[in-house]
Structures are given as structure tokens and as C-alpha cells.
Motif scaffolding. Structure first.
Motif, PDB file in Angstrom:
ATOM      1  N   VAL A 124      12.472 -26.600   0.868  1.00  0.00           N
ATOM      2  CA  VAL A 124      13.050 -27.315   2.016  1.00  0.00           C
ATOM      3  C   VAL A 124      12.691 -28.801   1.945  1.00  0.00           C
ATOM      4  CG1 VAL A 124      13.016 -27.560   4.524  1.00  0.00           C
ATOM      5  CG2 VAL A 124      13.086 -25.271   3.494  1.00  0.00           C
ATOM      6  N   LEU A 125      11.425 -29.096   1.679  1.00  0.00           N
ATOM      7  CA  LEU A 125      11.000 -30.499   1.592  1.00  0.00           C
ATOM      8  C   LEU A 125      11.779 -31.244   0.519  1.00  0.00           C
ATOM      9  CD1 LEU A 125       9.094 -32.822   2.372  1.00  0.00           C
ATOM     10  CD2 LEU A 125       7.453 -31.922   0.710  1.00  0.00           C
ATOM     11  N   SER A 126      11.989 -30.610  -0.621  1.00  0.00           N
ATOM     12  CA  SER A 126      12.700 -31.277  -1.715  1.00  0.00           C
ATOM     13  C   SER A 126      14.146 -31.572  -1.333  1.00  0.00           C
ATOM     14  CB  SER A 126      12.636 -30.428  -2.989  1.00  0.00           C
ATOM     15  OG  SER A 126      13.455 -29.276  -2.896  1.00  0.00           O
ATOM     16  N   VAL A 127      14.776 -30.646  -0.609  1.00  0.00           N
ATOM     17  CA  VAL A 127      16.155 -30.873  -0.162  1.00  0.00           C
ATOM     18  C   VAL A 127      16.220 -32.082   0.762  1.00  0.00           C
ATOM     19  CG1 VAL A 127      18.030 -29.940   1.249  1.00  0.00           C
ATOM     20  CG2 VAL A 127      16.896 -28.474  -0.430  1.00  0.00           C
ATOM     21  N   LEU A 128      15.345 -32.117   1.755  1.00  0.00           N
ATOM     22  CA  LEU A 128      15.366 -33.201   2.741  1.00  0.00           C
ATOM     23  C   LEU A 128      15.014 -34.541   2.106  1.00  0.00           C
ATOM     24  CD1 LEU A 128      13.546 -31.378   5.690  1.00  0.00           C
ATOM     25  CD2 LEU A 128      16.011 -31.710   5.390  1.00  0.00           C
ATOM     26  N   ALA A 168       9.362 -37.081   8.918  1.00  0.00           N
ATOM     27  CA  ALA A 168      10.684 -37.000   9.545  1.00  0.00           C
ATOM     28  C   ALA A 168      11.675 -37.748   8.659  1.00  0.00           C
ATOM     29  CB  ALA A 168      10.645 -37.608  10.934  1.00  0.00           C
ATOM     30  N   PHE A 169      12.687 -37.047   8.200  1.00  0.00           N
ATOM     31  CA  PHE A 169      13.716 -37.660   7.359  1.00  0.00           C
ATOM     32  C   PHE A 169      14.938 -37.954   8.227  1.00  0.00           C
ATOM     33  CE2 PHE A 169      11.073 -35.118   4.553  1.00  0.00           C
ATOM     34  CZ  PHE A 169      10.794 -36.025   3.533  1.00  0.00           C
ATOM     35  N   ARG A 170      15.400 -39.190   8.184  1.00  0.00           N
ATOM     36  CA  ARG A 170      16.490 -39.626   9.046  1.00  0.00           C
ATOM     37  C   ARG A 170      17.728 -40.010   8.243  1.00  0.00           C
ATOM     38  NH1 ARG A 170      14.948 -37.271  13.569  1.00  0.00           N
ATOM     39  NH2 ARG A 170      13.047 -38.146  14.494  1.00  0.00           N
ATOM     40  N   ASN A 171      18.881 -39.909   8.898  1.00  0.00           N
ATOM     41  CA  ASN A 171      20.151 -40.265   8.271  1.00  0.00           C
ATOM     42  C   ASN A 171      20.249 -41.756   8.010  1.00  0.00           C
ATOM     43  OD1 ASN A 171      21.037 -37.655   8.297  1.00  0.00           O
ATOM     44  ND2 ASN A 171      22.638 -37.962   9.834  1.00  0.00           N
ATOM     45  N   GLY A 172      20.937 -42.083   6.933  1.00  0.00           N
ATOM     46  CA  GLY A 172      21.290 -43.464   6.695  1.00  0.00           C
ATOM     47  C   GLY A 172      22.463 -43.873   7.566  1.00  0.00           C
ATOM     48  N   ARG A 173      22.770 -45.153   7.595  1.00  0.00           N
ATOM     49  CA  ARG A 173      23.834 -45.669   8.466  1.00  0.00           C
ATOM     50  C   ARG A 173      25.202 -45.124   8.080  1.00  0.00           C
ATOM     51  NH1 ARG A 173      22.327 -52.130   9.204  1.00  0.00           N
ATOM     52  NH2 ARG A 173      20.333 -51.797  10.311  1.00  0.00           N
ATOM     53  N   GLU A 174      25.377 -44.758   6.806  1.00  0.00           N
ATOM     54  CA  GLU A 174      26.689 -44.286   6.350  1.00  0.00           C
ATOM     55  C   GLU A 174      26.942 -42.826   6.705  1.00  0.00           C
ATOM     56  OE1 GLU A 174      23.730 -43.085   3.245  1.00  0.00           O
ATOM     57  OE2 GLU A 174      24.052 -44.775   4.611  1.00  0.00           O
ATOM     58  N   CYS A 175      25.961 -42.136   7.274  1.00  0.00           N
ATOM     59  CA  CYS A 175      26.079 -40.700   7.546  1.00  0.00           C
ATOM     60  C   CYS A 175      26.873 -40.431   8.823  1.00  0.00           C
ATOM     61  CB  CYS A 175      24.694 -40.067   7.687  1.00  0.00           C
ATOM     62  SG  CYS A 175      23.680 -40.169   6.199  1.00  0.00           S
ATOM     63  N   PRO A 235      19.875 -36.302   5.679  1.00  0.00           N
ATOM     64  CA  PRO A 235      19.063 -35.098   5.900  1.00  0.00           C
ATOM     65  C   PRO A 235      19.245 -34.452   7.267  1.00  0.00           C
ATOM     66  CG  PRO A 235      17.699 -37.078   5.977  1.00  0.00           C
ATOM     67  CD  PRO A 235      19.043 -37.494   5.480  1.00  0.00           C
ATOM     68  N   GLU A 236      19.655 -35.247   8.279  1.00  0.00           N
ATOM     69  CA  GLU A 236      19.840 -34.665   9.608  1.00  0.00           C
ATOM     70  C   GLU A 236      21.115 -33.846   9.711  1.00  0.00           C
ATOM     71  OE1 GLU A 236      18.279 -37.263  13.046  1.00  0.00           O
ATOM     72  OE2 GLU A 236      18.914 -38.725  11.528  1.00  0.00           O
ATOM     73  N   ASN A 237      21.949 -33.880   8.671  1.00  0.00           N
ATOM     74  CA  ASN A 237      23.194 -33.120   8.678  1.00  0.00           C
ATOM     75  C   ASN A 237      23.051 -31.775   7.974  1.00  0.00           C
ATOM     76  OD1 ASN A 237      24.080 -35.426   9.867  1.00  0.00           O
ATOM     77  ND2 ASN A 237      25.799 -35.773   8.497  1.00  0.00           N
ATOM     78  N   PHE A 238      21.806 -31.369   7.711  1.00  0.00           N
ATOM     79  CA  PHE A 238      21.552 -30.068   7.100  1.00  0.00           C
ATOM     80  C   PHE A 238      21.183 -29.048   8.173  1.00  0.00           C
ATOM     81  CE2 PHE A 238      21.365 -32.649   3.399  1.00  0.00           C
ATOM     82  CZ  PHE A 238      21.560 -31.817   2.306  1.00  0.00           C
ATOM     83  N   VAL A 239      21.681 -27.839   8.009  1.00  0.00           N
ATOM     84  CA  VAL A 239      21.274 -26.711   8.836  1.00  0.00           C
ATOM     85  C   VAL A 239      20.757 -25.630   7.894  1.00  0.00           C
ATOM     86  CG1 VAL A 239      21.961 -24.954  10.510  1.00  0.00           C
ATOM     87  CG2 VAL A 239      23.014 -27.225  10.585  1.00  0.00           C
ATOM     88  N   PHE A 240      19.526 -25.193   8.135  1.00  0.00           N
ATOM     89  CA  PHE A 240      18.932 -24.139   7.309  1.00  0.00           C
ATOM     90  C   PHE A 240      19.046 -22.801   8.032  1.00  0.00           C
ATOM     91  CE2 PHE A 240      17.198 -27.805   5.260  1.00  0.00           C
ATOM     92  CZ  PHE A 240      16.965 -27.418   3.950  1.00  0.00           C
ATOM     93  N   HIS A 241      19.413 -21.793   7.269  1.00  0.00           N
ATOM     94  CA  HIS A 241      19.543 -20.434   7.789  1.00  0.00           C
ATOM     95  C   HIS A 241      18.531 -19.561   7.037  1.00  0.00           C
ATOM     96  CE1 HIS A 241      23.396 -21.403   9.826  1.00  0.00           C
ATOM     97  NE2 HIS A 241      23.504 -22.266   8.827  1.00  0.00           N
ATOM     98  N   PHE A 242      17.434 -19.247   7.711  1.00  0.00           N
ATOM     99  CA  PHE A 242      16.363 -18.464   7.101  1.00  0.00           C
ATOM    100  C   PHE A 242      16.522 -16.989   7.454  1.00  0.00           C
ATOM    101  CE2 PHE A 242      14.200 -22.670   7.798  1.00  0.00           C
ATOM    102  CZ  PHE A 242      14.113 -23.022   6.456  1.00  0.00           C
TER     103      PHE A 242
END
Length: 355
Positions: free
Chosen positions: A89-93, A43-50, A99-106
Motif C-alpha cells: 500500500v505504501l509503495s502504491v501511494l 499523508a500523500f496528497r494529490n497534485g494540482r493536475e489531479c 494518491p487521494e484518488n485511490f480506493v483500496f478494497h481489502f
């Protein structure tokens, strides 16, 4: 029924019921096996600055955050390239600050329910949508090229992103399924497209005679298509697209026009790339070359190993014939394939079929 046959009848009935239950259980087990192709990603989580915002809250008017803080990425999904898509996808995250601000459209044509479950089980925290691409849209417009993989209808889905995605998505990054990123994609997302419809790394010393045949160049109307434009090649596996401008300019129809010309006269041999060059070449917002170190798959005919282009690299792209997962499995990897391997979540030896 005679009394003496009743015990035998009920015995047969029980055995048949047990066999049906066993078959159903086996079917479920096999289905679960298909869904366990990949290890679960962290699980990849946002940093505080996000910015703490979700795309749904913006669409529903529940947030006043700038929509540009949500990064939209489009990729295709199919069984042949699923392993590459998952690694991408893993490399992007993994390299994203937010990372929580990404939306993937498959986008997929077949086995969408299985693909959806596979992505959900591999990336339980991923915000994604899955769209159906109707292969009939392009089947009658595709003519054979130098590689069978280039002739698949899904290869043309990038022509239709503006139609497939909701109008609330104003900008998209399109990624092929044979690449990994080693940098924060937000840097690519935030480029200024200016008046251009799309941005991509350009190569403006290209010889376009390599992309179109003599039938194209001998026709004055076709050859005039590039008049007044720089012969700038760009690889369509990495593109930042302004979907508002695309829709306003009806660029899907412009690409389809050249597909119909190709079907009738056969003016090129390279799948979905030439229509993009005919429509956009010389009118693209140039992006740093680091964002598409392409050609790592090797020569289209011979599959030779390639080295990186000079300069820094933020994205490695195995365009060409050879794919890193196939060469790794065959125990004949190219040196750069070992840079792809850490993002490989593949666990089992059999991918489900599209048949």
C-alpha cells in the motif's frame, strides 16, 4: 455479617476490584500494542493536475467526474502477510501522482476489527473498505498443493471479487500481498482491455505440461480445454479485471467448475493458478512485463535468490517461497530484498495470530 469481619470483607472487595481494573487496563494496553505494529505512513496528497473527486461523491451522484479517475485496488489481509500488504500500500501511494484518488478494497477472513484498526492507524488518510470472505465458500473445493500457503482459503478470494465488491466498482486491479510498485499505478489502470475480461503480463512460450499432471493430459476432455489457444502463462498476483464482463460471463462459476474437477481427479498441484489458466490462458490482454517482475521469492522448493528479468521494472513481486521480510529478519536477505526494505513500516516483533 459480624461487624469484626466487615473491614476484611471490604478490603478483599477493593483488592478484587483493583485487580479487575488492572487486568482490563493491561488488556487495553495489549490491544493498543497490537494496533501499533507499524509506523504511521506520511499523508500523500494529490497534485494540482489531479481530478478533485471522491468515490463516495460519484456513487452518490454528487459528482459528474469520470469514474475512471478513481483507481480501485483489491488486496487480501491476514496476519501472515500483513507486513507485506502494508508495504505494498505504501509503495502504491508513494509513487502515485494522485494518491487521494485511490480506493483500496481489502478482503479478510479473520480478525477484521483488528485489521481495520491497524490499517486506519497506519494510513489515517486512506480511503478503504474491508470485506469479509467466507472461507466456507472454498474449503470443500481446495485440495493440497506443493506449498501450504497456496492452500489457504484467502488465496482463492480473487475468484470472488465480482461478488464481494459492490456493483458500482466496474474495474479493479488485484495485487498480491508480497509486492511493491515503483511506478504510478495509474499507468496500469488505464490500459485498454478491449474485449478481454482481464489484463496481465503474459508469457506465451510456456510449457503447460509443467502446470498439469499426466492425469489431466491423458483425459481427452481435459486436454481439449487448451485446443486452439496459445499456451500463455500469466501470474495471477497482478491482474486488471473488468468486473462487469466478469459478472456477465459468470467467470466465478467457471473457475469453481475446475476446482471441483481438481477435487475429484487431482489434475494439478499449484493452488489457485491452474483454474485461471484453464479459463483465461490465451484470452488475456497482454500487459508490459515491467508490471510484474515476479518470482523474486525464489524457487518453490529451495527458496533460491532470483535476479530481475531483463528490461525495465515498474512492479517487483516476491512470488515463490521466500518473502523479503522473513529473509531480512533472519539476517539472510537476497540482494533484491533490499529494494523492498524502504517500504517496510513494521515496528514491533510480534504480529497478532489468526488462531
Amino acid at each position: 455479617m459480624p461487624p469484626k469481619f466487615r473491614p476484611l470483607f471490604f478490603t478483599i472487595l477493593l483488592l478484587a476490584t483493583a485487580a479487575t481494573i488492572s487486568a482490563h487496563s493491561l488488556s487495553n494496553a495489549l490491544s493498543f500494542e497490537h494496533l501499533s505494529l507499524f509506523r504511521e505512513a506520511p499523508a500523500f496528497r494529490n497534485g494540482r493536475e489531479c481530478p478533485q473527486v471522491t468515490w463516495s461523491s460519484i456513487v452518490n451522484g454528487q459528482s459528474h467526474e469520470d469514474p475512471s479517475s478513481i483507481i480501485h485496488i483489491a488486496m487480501t489481509l491476514d496476519s501472515t502477510y500483513l507486513r507485506g500488504s502494508v508495504a505494498g500500500v505504501l509503495s502504491v501511494l508513494q509513487h502515485a501522482a494522485c494518491p487521494e484518488n485511490f480506493v483500496f478494497h481489502f478482503i479478510a477472513t479473520h480478525r477484521r476489527a483488528e485489521l481495520r484498526r491497524t490499517i486506519t492507524m497506519t494510513f489515517p488518510y486512506l480511503n478503504f473498505h474491508l470485506y469479509h470472505f467466507d472461507a466456507d465458500l472454498v474449503k470443500g473445493k481446495i485440495s493440497s498443493s506443493i506449498r501450504r500457503a497456496l492452500d489457504q482459503p484467502l488465496n482463492y478470494a480473487r475468484f470472488y471479487l465480482a461478488d464481494l465488491l459492490p456493483t458500482s466498482v466496474r474495474r479493479i486491479i488485484y495485487f498480491d500481498s508480497d509486492l511493491i510498485v515503483v511506478d504510478d499505478v495509474a499507468k496500469l489502470w488505464n490500459i485498454n482491455l478491449g474485449a478481454h475480461v482481464l489484463g496481465a503480463p503474459e508469457y506465451c512460450h510456456a510449457n503447460f505440461t509443467n502446470y498439469f499432471n499426466s492425469r489431466f493430459w491423458s483425459n481427452p476432455a481435459s486436454a481439449a480445454s487448451f485446443r486452439g489457444r496459445k499456451p500463455c502463462y500469466f501470474n495471477t498476483g497482478v491482474m486488471v479485471i473488468d468486473l462487469l464482463k466478469w459478472r456477465d460471463g459468470k467467470y466465478t462459476q467457471k473457475l469453481e467448475y475446475w476446482m471441483r474437477i481438481q477435487k475429484k481427479y487431482r489434475i494439478y498441484d499449484l493452488g489457485s493458478l491452474p483454474p485461471f489458466l484453464l479459463v483465461f490462458a490465451g484470452n488475456v490482454e497482454g500487459v508490459e512485463h515491467r508490471w510484474n517482475q515476479h518470482g523474486l521469492g525464489g524457487d518453490n522448493l529451495h527458496g533460491l535468490c532470483r535476479a530481475l528479468h531483463p528490461g525495465p521494472a515498474s512492479l517487483l513481486h516476491w512470488s515463490g517461497k521466500g518473502k523479503p521480510w522473513l529473509r531480512i529478519d533472519s539476517k539472510r536477505p537476497c540482494p533484491l530484498d533490499l529494494l523492498w526494505a524502504p517500504y517496510d513500516l513494521y515496528r514491533h516483533s510480534l504480529l497478532f495470530s489468526d488462531s
